[in-house]
Design an enzyme around this catalytic site. Sequence first.
Site, short mmCIF file in Angstrom:
data_model
loop_
_atom_site.label_atom_id
_atom_site.label_comp_id
_atom_site.label_asym_id
_atom_site.label_seq_id
_atom_site.Cartn_x
_atom_site.Cartn_y
_atom_site.Cartn_z
N GLY A 11 -6.99 -5.32 -8.15
CA GLY A 11 -7.19 -4.84 -6.77
C GLY A 11 -6.59 -3.46 -6.59
O GLY A 11 -5.37 -3.30 -6.56
N LYS A 220 6.52 -13.72 4.59
CA LYS A 220 5.61 -12.60 4.86
C LYS A 220 4.84 -12.84 6.16
O LYS A 220 4.75 -11.95 7.02
CB LYS A 220 4.64 -12.42 3.68
CG LYS A 220 3.53 -11.42 3.91
CD LYS A 220 4.04 -10.01 4.13
CE LYS A 220 2.91 -9.08 4.57
NZ LYS A 220 3.36 -7.71 4.82
N PHE A 278 2.68 -1.43 11.60
CA PHE A 278 2.13 -2.08 10.42
C PHE A 278 0.61 -1.94 10.38
O PHE A 278 0.02 -1.44 11.32
CB PHE A 278 2.46 -3.56 10.44
CG PHE A 278 3.42 -3.98 9.38
CD1 PHE A 278 2.94 -4.46 8.17
CD2 PHE A 278 4.77 -3.89 9.58
CE1 PHE A 278 3.81 -4.87 7.18
CE2 PHE A 278 5.64 -4.30 8.60
CZ PHE A 278 5.17 -4.80 7.40
N CYS A 282 -3.61 -6.12 8.97
CA CYS A 282 -2.69 -7.20 8.61
C CYS A 282 -2.23 -8.04 9.80
O CYS A 282 -2.23 -9.26 9.72
CB CYS A 282 -1.48 -6.64 7.90
SG CYS A 282 -1.91 -5.99 6.29
N LYS A 345 -3.76 3.84 13.19
CA LYS A 345 -2.55 4.55 13.58
C LYS A 345 -2.54 5.88 12.86
O LYS A 345 -3.42 6.15 12.04
CB LYS A 345 -1.31 3.73 13.24
CG LYS A 345 -1.05 3.58 11.76
CD LYS A 345 0.29 2.91 11.56
CE LYS A 345 0.61 2.78 10.11
NZ LYS A 345 1.88 2.17 9.86
P1 NAI Z 1 -8.05 -3.60 -0.02
O1 NAI Z 1 -9.29 -4.19 0.51
O2 NAI Z 1 -7.74 -2.17 0.27
O3 NAI Z 1 -8.06 -3.74 -1.62
C1 NAI Z 1 -8.40 -4.91 -2.31
C2 NAI Z 1 -9.18 -4.53 -3.57
O4 NAI Z 1 -9.34 -5.70 -4.37
C3 NAI Z 1 -10.58 -4.01 -3.30
O5 NAI Z 1 -10.70 -2.71 -3.86
C4 NAI Z 1 -11.50 -5.03 -4.00
O6 NAI Z 1 -12.63 -4.41 -4.60
C5 NAI Z 1 -10.58 -5.59 -5.05
N1 NAI Z 1 -10.98 -6.92 -5.56
C6 NAI Z 1 -11.32 -8.03 -4.85
N2 NAI Z 1 -11.57 -9.07 -5.68
C7 NAI Z 1 -11.39 -8.60 -6.94
C8 NAI Z 1 -11.47 -9.19 -8.24
N3 NAI Z 1 -11.78 -10.49 -8.39
N4 NAI Z 1 -11.24 -8.42 -9.32
C9 NAI Z 1 -10.90 -7.12 -9.17
N5 NAI Z 1 -10.79 -6.50 -7.97
C10 NAI Z 1 -11.02 -7.23 -6.87
O7 NAI Z 1 -6.85 -4.53 0.45
P2 NAI Z 1 -5.32 -4.10 0.71
O8 NAI Z 1 -5.16 -3.49 2.04
O9 NAI Z 1 -4.79 -3.41 -0.49
O10 NAI Z 1 -4.64 -5.54 0.82
C11 NAI Z 1 -4.47 -6.37 -0.30
C12 NAI Z 1 -3.57 -7.53 0.09
O11 NAI Z 1 -2.28 -7.05 0.44
C13 NAI Z 1 -4.06 -8.33 1.29
O12 NAI Z 1 -3.76 -9.68 1.08
C14 NAI Z 1 -3.24 -7.78 2.42
O13 NAI Z 1 -3.04 -8.74 3.43
C15 NAI Z 1 -1.93 -7.47 1.75
N6 NAI Z 1 -1.14 -6.41 2.39
C16 NAI Z 1 -1.74 -5.29 2.88
C17 NAI Z 1 -0.99 -4.29 3.47
C18 NAI Z 1 -1.64 -3.07 4.02
O14 NAI Z 1 -0.96 -2.31 4.71
N7 NAI Z 1 -2.91 -2.81 3.77
C19 NAI Z 1 0.46 -4.40 3.57
C20 NAI Z 1 1.00 -5.59 3.00
C21 NAI Z 1 0.20 -6.55 2.45
#
Ligand code: NAI
Length: 486
Positions: A11, A220, A278, A282, A345
């Site tokens: 990811g 979390k 935040f 999320c 934001k």
């Molecule tokens: P995002 O959507 O930006 O990135 C996730 C990535 O995972 C995407 O690029 C997608 O193509 C990839 N992906 C999905 N399934 C896959 C697979 N099977 N194999 C390879 N790649 C795959 O998501 P983001 O924002 O990075 O969030 C990720 C996690 O972290 C979520 O659970 C979110 O709740 C958590 N989180 C996010 C924060 C934020 O500020 N965005 C802060 C803290 C936690």
Amino acid sequence: DMTIGKICCIGAGYVGGPTCAIIAHNCPSIQVTVVDLSEERIAQWNSDRLPIFEPGLDDIVKGCRGKNLFFSTDVEKEIIEADLIFICVNTPTKNYGVGKGRAADLKYIESAARMIATVSTKSKIVVEKSTVPVKAAESIANILKANVKPGVKYQILSNPEFLAEGTAVKDLLQPDRVLIGGDQTPEGHEAIQALCWVYGHWVSKDRIITMNTWSSELSKLAANAFLAQRISSINAMSAICESTGADVTEVAHAVGMDTRIGNKFLKASVGYGGISGFGGSCFQKDVLNLVYLCECLNLPEVAEYWQQVININDYQRRRFANKIIESLFNTVTNKNIAIFGFAFKKDTGDTRESAAIYICKYLMDEGAKLHIYDPKVEEKQLITELTHPAISDDPSRVKELVTIHKDPYEAANNTHALVVCTEWDEFINYDYEKIYGSMLKPAFLFDGRIILDHQKLMGLGFNVITIGKRLQRPNVHRPYAQAPAQ
Ligand code: NAI
């Protein structure tokens, strides 16, 4: 053996990319590879224009990329070679089936786990970094165990991420805490220690806390629920302020000086993302996730308590949009309205669950013509948000009503009203005299983030409406003594 030579992160999003860049930056002996199914995202991470904007991130990525930091679409190869795998895939709110609109969709987590189980030929530590419901690590463990190859052993850790978009680099370099949950067994402790060793390269020991897996997963959700709850609490107060003459900024100041309460995260606004807010994505998703969890655990009172935090947030957006419509003489049909800011934001291009989407939706529902300007959000992204089926059922109408501008003065030209939806610093210092001059009269300014100098704007001639405070035009003094005689 606790040495970690190779890390793979599944990811390459807002969490995976920055987190791995910081690990590579601080751990020269570890080779870190971020993989993703999206070729476009990986190509962007390998280019001069990174897919996400975060202050300070470009320099760090450019400093390690090609040395000990890599971005690849060869998911299988990197999983096979890794000693430790971070799962950083998205966990959006489910939009179908059981738990629709509330439960977290774990299909990406599951497919990552299945991929690990299918290709791994040696033992690994698998770290769940995505935000998940309590007991998700157990599901991952079950998938891995059901498909395990002979001689391969897995340890599953929970290591939720607390970074905030817009300040990701700073948050990762100097985290308030790093949280690691794992099995309370000798093997579990060994895996926990291995991940502690990675973070120990730059985070002091007293900030790395370890606990059982369920506590870590719940912590979390709890942290985001508490943060969201503070914002909904101050936003609820803002409604009282507008109906009474109290000023929410003053109330927040007085309340926040109590050291038991503290002054952070107490800024009223049109949506989540007050000072140092935040992720827009999320808060809503994680609180809904918690609500759904409570319902499944047969704890309806607890579910209802946290649901109310979401309800107040929805109410705040609706209330602000209604105020715009009411102020513009109860009709905005065919009126030109400038929207300043579309990101959820400042200092990010992320638009997920941005308040601006809903404000635009409510105004489009009334037939307003929107002129949108945001310093970082790409045009394509903005249109994707506004044409989402939950926002508009007719993409051609969005095309008809929305114009996207590259210049804020152009966006405001010839409009009836200007609405500030994001607290970008640059909005504060615009030439509002010039903007006022180019607008239709009476010119209205709606400050949804309480960032502008309202007295000065009123002095220029604007009708200013903000959140949590009733503004009086200058020189209009109505003492109590003039209350109507009985
Ligand atoms: P995002 O959507 O930006 O990135 C996730 C990535 O995972 C995407 O690029 C997608 O193509 C990839 N992906 C999905 N399934 C896959 C697979 N099977 N194999 C390879 N790649 C795959 O998501 P983001 O924002 O990075 O969030 C990720 C996690 O972290 C979520 O659970 C979110 O709740 C958590 N989180 C996010 C924060 C934020 O500020 N965005 C802060 C803290 C936690």
